[in-house]
Design a protein around this motif. Structure first.
Motif, PDB file in Angstrom:
ATOM      1  N   MET A   1       1.770  -9.929   7.656  1.00  0.00           N
ATOM      2  CA  MET A   1       1.926  -8.514   8.002  1.00  0.00           C
ATOM      3  C   MET A   1       1.090  -7.561   7.143  1.00  0.00           C
ATOM      4  SD  MET A   1       3.702  -8.723  10.668  1.00  0.00           S
ATOM      5  CE  MET A   1       4.195  -7.037  11.034  1.00  0.00           C
ATOM      6  N   GLY A   2      -0.006  -8.090   6.593  1.00  0.00           N
ATOM      7  CA  GLY A   2      -0.910  -7.240   5.812  1.00  0.00           C
ATOM      8  C   GLY A   2      -0.811  -7.426   4.319  1.00  0.00           C
ATOM      9  N   VAL A   3       0.120  -8.292   3.873  1.00  0.00           N
ATOM     10  CA  VAL A   3       0.305  -8.547   2.435  1.00  0.00           C
ATOM     11  C   VAL A   3       0.046 -10.028   2.167  1.00  0.00           C
ATOM     12  CG1 VAL A   3       1.836  -8.288   0.452  1.00  0.00           C
ATOM     13  CG2 VAL A   3       2.146  -6.819   2.458  1.00  0.00           C
ATOM     14  N   GLY A   4      -1.034 -10.340   1.474  1.00  0.00           N
ATOM     15  CA  GLY A   4      -1.361 -11.736   1.227  1.00  0.00           C
ATOM     16  C   GLY A   4      -0.762 -12.299  -0.045  1.00  0.00           C
TER      17      GLY A   4
ATOM     18  N   VAL B   1       2.345  -0.409  -4.043  1.00  0.00           N
ATOM     19  CA  VAL B   1       3.754  -0.710  -4.270  1.00  0.00           C
ATOM     20  C   VAL B   1       4.409  -0.906  -2.911  1.00  0.00           C
ATOM     21  CG1 VAL B   1       5.952   0.176  -5.140  1.00  0.00           C
ATOM     22  CG2 VAL B   1       3.842   0.582  -6.431  1.00  0.00           C
ATOM     23  N   CYS B   2       5.107  -2.043  -2.740  1.00  0.00           N
ATOM     24  CA  CYS B   2       5.718  -2.320  -1.441  1.00  0.00           C
ATOM     25  C   CYS B   2       7.219  -2.578  -1.540  1.00  0.00           C
ATOM     26  CB  CYS B   2       5.032  -3.500  -0.749  1.00  0.00           C
ATOM     27  SG  CYS B   2       5.115  -5.059  -1.651  1.00  0.00           S
ATOM     28  N   GLY B   3       7.808  -2.334  -2.717  1.00  0.00           N
ATOM     29  CA  GLY B   3       9.251  -2.512  -2.816  1.00  0.00           C
ATOM     30  C   GLY B   3       9.702  -2.670  -4.251  1.00  0.00           C
ATOM     31  N   HIS B   4      10.947  -3.105  -4.410  1.00  0.00           N
ATOM     32  CA  HIS B   4      11.531  -3.248  -5.739  1.00  0.00           C
ATOM     33  C   HIS B   4      12.602  -4.340  -5.723  1.00  0.00           C
ATOM     34  CE1 HIS B   4      14.376  -0.575  -3.678  1.00  0.00           C
ATOM     35  NE2 HIS B   4      15.288  -1.107  -4.479  1.00  0.00           N
TER      36      HIS B   4
ATOM     37  N   GLY C   1       1.963  -5.245  -3.824  1.00  0.00           N
ATOM     38  CA  GLY C   1       1.319  -6.016  -2.773  1.00  0.00           C
ATOM     39  C   GLY C   1      -0.198  -5.986  -2.871  1.00  0.00           C
ATOM     40  N   LEU C   2      -0.832  -7.101  -2.487  1.00  0.00           N
ATOM     41  CA  LEU C   2      -2.285  -7.173  -2.365  1.00  0.00           C
ATOM     42  C   LEU C   2      -2.616  -7.380  -0.895  1.00  0.00           C
ATOM     43  CD1 LEU C   2      -3.137  -9.503  -5.388  1.00  0.00           C
ATOM     44  CD2 LEU C   2      -3.257  -7.029  -5.300  1.00  0.00           C
ATOM     45  N   ARG C   3      -3.527  -6.596  -0.385  1.00  0.00           N
ATOM     46  CA  ARG C   3      -3.856  -6.631   1.040  1.00  0.00           C
ATOM     47  C   ARG C   3      -4.318  -8.011   1.494  1.00  0.00           C
ATOM     48  NH1 ARG C   3      -5.544  -1.306   3.274  1.00  0.00           N
ATOM     49  NH2 ARG C   3      -5.345   0.283   1.629  1.00  0.00           N
TER      50      ARG C   3
ATOM     51  N   PRO D   1       0.008  -1.023   3.963  1.00  0.00           N
ATOM     52  CA  PRO D   1      -1.108  -0.450   4.730  1.00  0.00           C
ATOM     53  C   PRO D   1      -1.248  -1.147   6.084  1.00  0.00           C
ATOM     54  CG  PRO D   1      -1.769  -0.842   2.462  1.00  0.00           C
ATOM     55  CD  PRO D   1      -0.422  -1.474   2.622  1.00  0.00           C
ATOM     56  N   GLU D   2      -1.447  -0.357   7.104  1.00  0.00           N
ATOM     57  CA  GLU D   2      -1.496  -0.897   8.458  1.00  0.00           C
ATOM     58  C   GLU D   2      -2.739  -1.751   8.674  1.00  0.00           C
ATOM     59  OE1 GLU D   2      -1.561   0.630  13.118  1.00  0.00           O
ATOM     60  OE2 GLU D   2      -1.454   2.071  11.479  1.00  0.00           O
ATOM     61  N   ASN D   3      -2.529  -2.930   9.216  1.00  0.00           N
ATOM     62  CA  ASN D   3      -3.634  -3.760   9.689  1.00  0.00           C
ATOM     63  C   ASN D   3      -3.405  -3.935  11.187  1.00  0.00           C
ATOM     64  OD1 ASN D   3      -5.390  -5.878  10.450  1.00  0.00           O
ATOM     65  ND2 ASN D   3      -5.426  -6.663   8.357  1.00  0.00           N
TER      66      ASN D   3
END
Length: 335
Positions: A295-298, A321-324, A177-179, A270-272
């Motif tokens: 939700m914080g992932v662009g 890393v946000c998943g697989h 993920g990219l913020r 990461p929390e926004n």
């Protein structure tokens, strides 16, 4: 004698706006290879490609424009306009080449539209794309006073052998993920309804965020051209998903082949605090939040496990890393 100006269309004012754009672009892109700007069309030689594939996208800013127009802040939506288009084009592996804008309004307000163009130029700089031209339509009687609409168009180019097709996506691949910078340009109809229902004004201060509501909402959409270029030069990018309207579930599924499901770990994002703020304020269910906002992932990249560390090293704190991916029904599961 009745004139066009009497009917609400001021050609002289429109010409002054075009002159402003020409000078702005000349200063912003002094080394532009565009063969012409300000005529009926602009040309750009496609050089350095053996088998060029052209990609294009068109998009707008949605009802975020209503927030900008109510507050009288017009430059940030210009950045948003570029972002929504450029971020779509770069998911293909293409480098953005040209951007064009379309502005429609009932009456040309030079101060307002110059601010919009300033934002468009800034967005083009961030997106590493040339502002090649556009159209400003003055339509009296069609748009109310103070209202304008925006649309954007982006063209990019990629070598045929470097196009990101998603064909190599496999079970076991990692989701990177990219913020995001905040709400970006999606979900504003829901946001505006929540604010209206709760009697919250755009000028009200949100203490936990340290900003006014308007400042929070008008944070420009992040443009990911530099990050995607970094990834392309360091690892094999199997797929890219731009997280816009529909959130992670509706956008990530577009890059999944049959027999593969994506498992997203929401705790790894990461929390926004802007999302928690609007969720609490409106009493919005979590499922609806994920189907409406990023939700914080662009942007989400799909890479092999072997390339994961290399990708993280290239981007630093910008990525996580946000998943697989795993075998199963083609779907996106958020746990």
């Amino acid at each position: 004698m009745t004139t066009y100006r009497d009917a609400g269309v001021d050609i002289d004012r429109a010409n002054e706006f075009v002159a402003y754009i020409k000078e702005k672009v000349k200063r912003a892109f002094p080394d532009s290879p565009l063969t012409k700007f300000g005529g009926f069309a602009s040309g750009l030689p496609v050089e350095g490609h053996r088998e060029p594939v052209i990609f294009s996208s068109t998009d707008g800013v949605g009802t975020k424009l209503k927030v900008a127009q109510e507050l009288g802040v017009h430059d940030t939506v210009g950045i948003d306009l570029v972002a929504m288009n450029v971020n779509d084009v770069i998911t293909t592996g293409a480098d953005p080449l040209l951007f064009l804008d379309y502005i429609a309004t009932g009456r040309i307000d030079l101060q307002v539209l110059k601010a919009v163009i300033d934002g468009v130029v800034e967005g083009c700089k961030r997106g590493e794309v040339l502002l090649a031209g556009g159209e400003t339509a003055e339509m009296p009687g069609f748009y109310p006073e103070g209202v304008y609409d925006l649309a954007g168009f982006c063209v990019g180019v990629c070598e045929r052998g470097e196009v990101i097709t998603g064909e190599g996506v496999r079970s076991g691949d990692v989701l990177l993920g990219l913020r995001s910078s905040g709400f970006h340009s999606n979900g504003f109809s829901l946001i505006r309804k929540v604010l209206k229902d709760k009697g919250v004004k755009l000028t009200d201060r949100v203490e936990e965020l340290g900003q006014s509501v308007g400042e929070v909402l008008l944070t420009p959409t992040r443009i990911y051209t530099p990050e995607v270029k970094l990834l392309k030069s360091n690892v094999e990018l199997k797929a890219l998903a731009h997280i816009t309207g529909g959130g992670i579930p509706e956008n990530l599924i577009r890059v999944l082949p049959e027999g593969i499901r994506a498992v997203v770990d929401k705790k790894s994002i990461p929390e926004n605090p802007v999302f928690a703020w609007i969720q609490k304020l409106g009493g919005v269910e979590e499922r609806e939040m994920f189907r409406t906002f990023n939700m914080g992932v662009g942007m989400i990249a799909v890479v092999s496990p072997e390339d994961c560390d290399k990708a993280l090293d290239a981007l630093g704190r910008d990525a996580f890393v946000c998943g697989h991916l795993e075998e199963g029904k083609r779907e996106v599961v958020i746990l």
